[in-house]
Enzyme design. Structure first.
Site, PDB file in Angstrom:
ATOM      1  N   ASN A  37      50.562  57.974  41.947  1.00  0.00           N
ATOM      2  CA  ASN A  37      50.339  58.631  40.646  1.00  0.00           C
ATOM      3  C   ASN A  37      50.831  60.071  40.725  1.00  0.00           C
ATOM      4  O   ASN A  37      51.301  60.520  41.764  1.00  0.00           O
ATOM      5  CB  ASN A  37      48.865  58.527  40.244  1.00  0.00           C
ATOM      6  CG  ASN A  37      47.955  59.185  41.246  1.00  0.00           C
ATOM      7  OD1 ASN A  37      48.006  60.394  41.447  1.00  0.00           O
ATOM      8  ND2 ASN A  37      47.130  58.386  41.913  1.00  0.00           N
ATOM      9  N   ASP A  57      43.095  52.762  40.993  1.00  0.00           N
ATOM     10  CA  ASP A  57      42.044  51.776  40.706  1.00  0.00           C
ATOM     11  C   ASP A  57      42.401  50.402  41.271  1.00  0.00           C
ATOM     12  O   ASP A  57      41.522  49.589  41.503  1.00  0.00           O
ATOM     13  CB  ASP A  57      41.835  51.666  39.188  1.00  0.00           C
ATOM     14  CG  ASP A  57      41.165  52.917  38.638  1.00  0.00           C
ATOM     15  OD1 ASP A  57      40.333  53.494  39.361  1.00  0.00           O
ATOM     16  OD2 ASP A  57      41.496  53.327  37.513  1.00  0.00           O
ATOM     17  N   LYS A  67      60.380  44.645  54.133  1.00  0.00           N
ATOM     18  CA  LYS A  67      60.842  45.184  52.854  1.00  0.00           C
ATOM     19  C   LYS A  67      61.140  44.028  51.891  1.00  0.00           C
ATOM     20  O   LYS A  67      61.846  43.076  52.266  1.00  0.00           O
ATOM     21  CB  LYS A  67      62.105  46.009  53.087  1.00  0.00           C
ATOM     22  CG  LYS A  67      62.586  46.702  51.856  1.00  0.00           C
ATOM     23  CD  LYS A  67      63.878  47.456  52.103  1.00  0.00           C
ATOM     24  CE  LYS A  67      64.455  47.938  50.796  1.00  0.00           C
ATOM     25  NZ  LYS A  67      65.875  48.190  50.879  1.00  0.00           N
ATOM     26  N   PRO A 107      37.844  50.090  45.660  1.00  0.00           N
ATOM     27  CA  PRO A 107      36.468  50.562  45.496  1.00  0.00           C
ATOM     28  C   PRO A 107      36.455  51.822  44.633  1.00  0.00           C
ATOM     29  O   PRO A 107      37.397  52.620  44.694  1.00  0.00           O
ATOM     30  CB  PRO A 107      36.047  50.904  46.933  1.00  0.00           C
ATOM     31  CG  PRO A 107      37.331  51.087  47.680  1.00  0.00           C
ATOM     32  CD  PRO A 107      38.337  50.188  47.022  1.00  0.00           C
ATOM     33  N   ILE A 114      34.963  55.111  44.609  1.00  0.00           N
ATOM     34  CA  ILE A 114      34.254  55.927  45.610  1.00  0.00           C
ATOM     35  C   ILE A 114      33.079  56.665  44.976  1.00  0.00           C
ATOM     36  O   ILE A 114      31.957  56.659  45.484  1.00  0.00           O
ATOM     37  CB  ILE A 114      35.234  56.921  46.285  1.00  0.00           C
ATOM     38  CG1 ILE A 114      36.452  56.162  46.838  1.00  0.00           C
ATOM     39  CG2 ILE A 114      34.541  57.719  47.379  1.00  0.00           C
ATOM     40  CD1 ILE A 114      37.576  57.040  47.347  1.00  0.00           C
ATOM     41  N   LYS A 154      31.738  58.336  31.916  1.00  0.00           N
ATOM     42  CA  LYS A 154      31.928  58.349  33.388  1.00  0.00           C
ATOM     43  C   LYS A 154      30.833  59.169  34.067  1.00  0.00           C
ATOM     44  O   LYS A 154      30.344  58.823  35.134  1.00  0.00           O
ATOM     45  CB  LYS A 154      33.298  58.940  33.756  1.00  0.00           C
ATOM     46  CG  LYS A 154      34.432  57.980  33.513  1.00  0.00           C
ATOM     47  CD  LYS A 154      35.791  58.578  33.825  1.00  0.00           C
ATOM     48  CE  LYS A 154      36.872  57.703  33.225  1.00  0.00           C
ATOM     49  NZ  LYS A 154      38.208  58.276  33.296  1.00  0.00           N
ATOM     50  N   LYS A 200      28.597  57.005  36.636  1.00  0.00           N
ATOM     51  CA  LYS A 200      28.751  57.277  38.069  1.00  0.00           C
ATOM     52  C   LYS A 200      27.636  58.178  38.611  1.00  0.00           C
ATOM     53  O   LYS A 200      27.709  58.635  39.743  1.00  0.00           O
ATOM     54  CB  LYS A 200      30.128  57.891  38.331  1.00  0.00           C
ATOM     55  CG  LYS A 200      31.284  56.996  37.844  1.00  0.00           C
ATOM     56  CD  LYS A 200      32.625  57.425  38.377  1.00  0.00           C
ATOM     57  CE  LYS A 200      33.745  56.611  37.753  1.00  0.00           C
ATOM     58  NZ  LYS A 200      34.997  56.670  38.487  1.00  0.00           N
TER      59      LYS A 200
HETATM   60  N1  CTP Z   1      37.350  57.814  41.278  1.00  0.00           N
HETATM   61  C1  CTP Z   1      36.897  57.277  42.463  1.00  0.00           C
HETATM   62  N2  CTP Z   1      37.329  56.057  42.859  1.00  0.00           N
HETATM   63  C2  CTP Z   1      38.162  55.333  42.087  1.00  0.00           C
HETATM   64  C3  CTP Z   1      38.612  55.861  40.860  1.00  0.00           C
HETATM   65  C4  CTP Z   1      38.183  57.119  40.482  1.00  0.00           C
HETATM   66  O1  CTP Z   1      36.114  57.929  43.158  1.00  0.00           O
HETATM   67  N3  CTP Z   1      38.558  54.141  42.499  1.00  0.00           N
HETATM   68  C5  CTP Z   1      36.862  59.140  40.862  1.00  0.00           C
HETATM   69  C6  CTP Z   1      37.949  60.171  40.661  1.00  0.00           C
HETATM   70  O2  CTP Z   1      38.158  60.929  41.846  1.00  0.00           O
HETATM   71  C7  CTP Z   1      37.402  61.051  39.546  1.00  0.00           C
HETATM   72  C8  CTP Z   1      36.513  60.119  38.748  1.00  0.00           C
HETATM   73  O3  CTP Z   1      36.256  59.004  39.592  1.00  0.00           O
HETATM   74  O4  CTP Z   1      36.601  62.088  40.051  1.00  0.00           O
HETATM   75  C9  CTP Z   1      37.121  59.608  37.476  1.00  0.00           C
HETATM   76  O5  CTP Z   1      38.375  59.044  37.772  1.00  0.00           O
HETATM   77  P1  CTP Z   1      39.278  58.407  36.620  1.00  0.00           P
HETATM   78  O6  CTP Z   1      40.520  57.855  37.210  1.00  0.00           O
HETATM   79  O7  CTP Z   1      39.415  59.418  35.500  1.00  0.00           O
HETATM   80  O8  CTP Z   1      38.336  57.273  36.056  1.00  0.00           O
HETATM   81  P2  CTP Z   1      38.092  55.794  36.444  1.00  0.00           P
HETATM   82  O9  CTP Z   1      36.662  55.659  36.806  1.00  0.00           O
HETATM   83  O10 CTP Z   1      39.099  55.302  37.425  1.00  0.00           O
HETATM   84  O11 CTP Z   1      38.287  55.075  35.051  1.00  0.00           O
HETATM   85  P3  CTP Z   1      39.647  54.796  34.205  1.00  0.00           P
HETATM   86  O12 CTP Z   1      40.795  54.834  35.177  1.00  0.00           O
HETATM   87  O13 CTP Z   1      39.394  53.466  33.626  1.00  0.00           O
HETATM   88  O14 CTP Z   1      39.733  55.906  33.182  1.00  0.00           O
END
Ligand code: CTP
Length: 429
Positions: free
Chosen positions: A234, A300, A310, A327, A329, A360, A364
């Protein structure tokens, strides 16, 4: 966060505007920037300018050899102070110049420091303005070596650095590994100017409001391998997380940075690649921490199967990658967090910023979430600036207009320090 509910108050906006205008963490600090004669001297120009823009009163001192690489004029223009070169130069003052400079310094930073100046300092030779001034000063000294890797590894240089670090208690800002100007590859490149600035700030900043607190911070974007060559990634640059870590370290926190981006800092940096690597490291450290700040953009999903070879072009026009969920986190740690721990999450949204971020925050079990709208051009991913809305679990809400990520980080450190001190004061139940 000071107020609840109301998002816009002119008082707050004025305060933020003045925070941006007056963002000068090194204000009232006098820094002598010693420049010795190596090719990295050109980077001293950037450093001088960054130190000045951060509010420091910077005075450059060049060795005679440094003048072969850059001019006093460049440094006097960038520092907005006269640059000093002559050991026996005429001063406006009756006091010798090296004593004058030595007395006014809060910090002497020698960047770049060649093998020669390091040797002189280790043995107390003072045959130029810079070495005389260091000997005459009681200020803290920081040294950023820059030289050919063989010169750095030579036992003489190693012994001299050891004397500076362990006998004189000078702080050595470690050089980086890479290709040096002469084409050799190894350790010897001067540390990045941003890294030097962060070390200086950590040394000089007085508000040690996070002193004694262990703060775990994640930075960057995870990379999920597809095959040995490719990955799903990303746009996160890691700048926000690194700014957070620098700001917290500057306030005396015991910082651990878990990052997908390699940086050279005086606090421990664990470099990870995938979401699972990050999860493993963060989970191992979380229990011993007072706060977790998750700025990282964690993927995600990851490819369900990683090809060990490859992946080749096939006859077919399409390639289907099967993905599986990573996961979350924050979600996992939000469930096990103790009442004396603070968790701050980040949310980069392209729509429904406030409702997505507040969902969120609740889902969380976070104490705060920092939301930004990624559709606004020129800020956010990769930029040095961002504009964010901070939501608190207590209903607080604060808009920070566009400002440097470091200024956002400083503000978040204020909020974190406030929360941690509330926890300390709370009666034990
Ligand atoms: N985060 C995490 N683990 C993941 C995805 C996100 O710990 N697998 C944490 C990110 O570091 C951030 C927060 O969750 O602090 C929100 O991340 P974001 O990508 O905005 O949200 P998601 O929960 O992944 O939801 P979505 O992608 O559906 O918006």
């Amino acid at each position: 966060m000071k107020s609840k509910g109301q998002s816009r108050s002119s008082k707050k906006e004025k305060r933020h505007a003045s925070e941006i205008e007056n963002f000068a963490p090194l204000e009232n600090k006098t820094i002598i920037l010693g420049v010795s004669g190596g090719i990295a001297a050109y980077k001293a120009c950037d450093l001088a300018s960054m130190l000045r823009r951060n509010g420091a009163d910077v005075h450059a001192v060049l060795t005679p050899n440094a003048r072969e690489f850059i001019t006093p004029l460049s440094l006097s223009t960038l520092t907005r102070n006269p640059a000093h070169c002559e050991q026996y130069g005429q001063t406006e003052n009756w006091r010798p110049e090296h004593i004058d400079l030595a007395k006014k310094a809060d910090l002497i930073l020698i960047a770049p420091a060649t093998a020669d100046i390091i040797a002189k300092l280790a043995s107390g030779i003072c045959d130029d303005l810079l070495s005389s001034m260091v000997l005459a000063s009681q200020a803290r000294v920081m040294v950023a070596p820059a030289m050919n890797p063989n010169m750095l590894n030579h036992p003489a240089t190693q012994r001299n650095l050891d004397i500076l670090e362990n006998r004189f208690r000078y702080e050595i800002i470690p050089p980086e590994f890479g290709e040096v100007a002469c084409g050799d590859v190894g350790s010897g490149k001067m540390a990045a100017v941003e890294s030097i600035l962060a070390s200086v700030a950590a040394r000089l900043l007085v508000h040690r409001t996070l002193s004694g607190k262990r703060v775990l911070i994640t930075a960057g974007g995870t990379r999920e391998p597809i095959d040995p060559v490719r990955f799903i990634g990303n746009r996160s640059s890691g700048k926000m997380g690194i700014a957070m870590a620098d700001a917290a370290a500057g306030r005396g926190a015991d910082v651990m940075l878990v990052s997908t981006v390699e940086v050279n800092r005086s606090y421990p940096v664990y470099v990870v690649e995938t979401a699972q690597d990050m999860q493993e490291t963060v989970e191992a450290e979380f229990d011993g921490c007072d706060a977790l700040i998750m700025t990282a953009a964690v993927a995600d999903f990851r490819p369900l199967r990683v090809s060990s070879q490859k992946i080749k072009k096939t006859e077919s026009e399409d390639l289907v990658l099967e993905l599986t969920k990573n996961p979350d986190i924050l979600d996992l740690l939000g469930r096990v967090k103790r009442n004396d721990q603070i968790i701050i999450g980040f949310a980069a949204e392209s729509e429904a910023l406030l409702s997505n971020a507040s969902q969120k925050l609740k889902r969380k079990n976070l104490d705060m979430i920092v939301a930004n709208d990624i559709t606004v051009p020129d800020i956010g991913f990769g930029s040095d600036d961002n504009a964010v809305i901070i939501l608190g679990a207590d209903g607080a809400r604060e808009n920070l207009p566009r400002m440097p990520k470091r200024a956002i980080a400083e503000h978040l450190c204020d909020l974190l320090a406030e929360k941690l001190s509330e926890i300390e004061k709370a009666p034990v139940s």
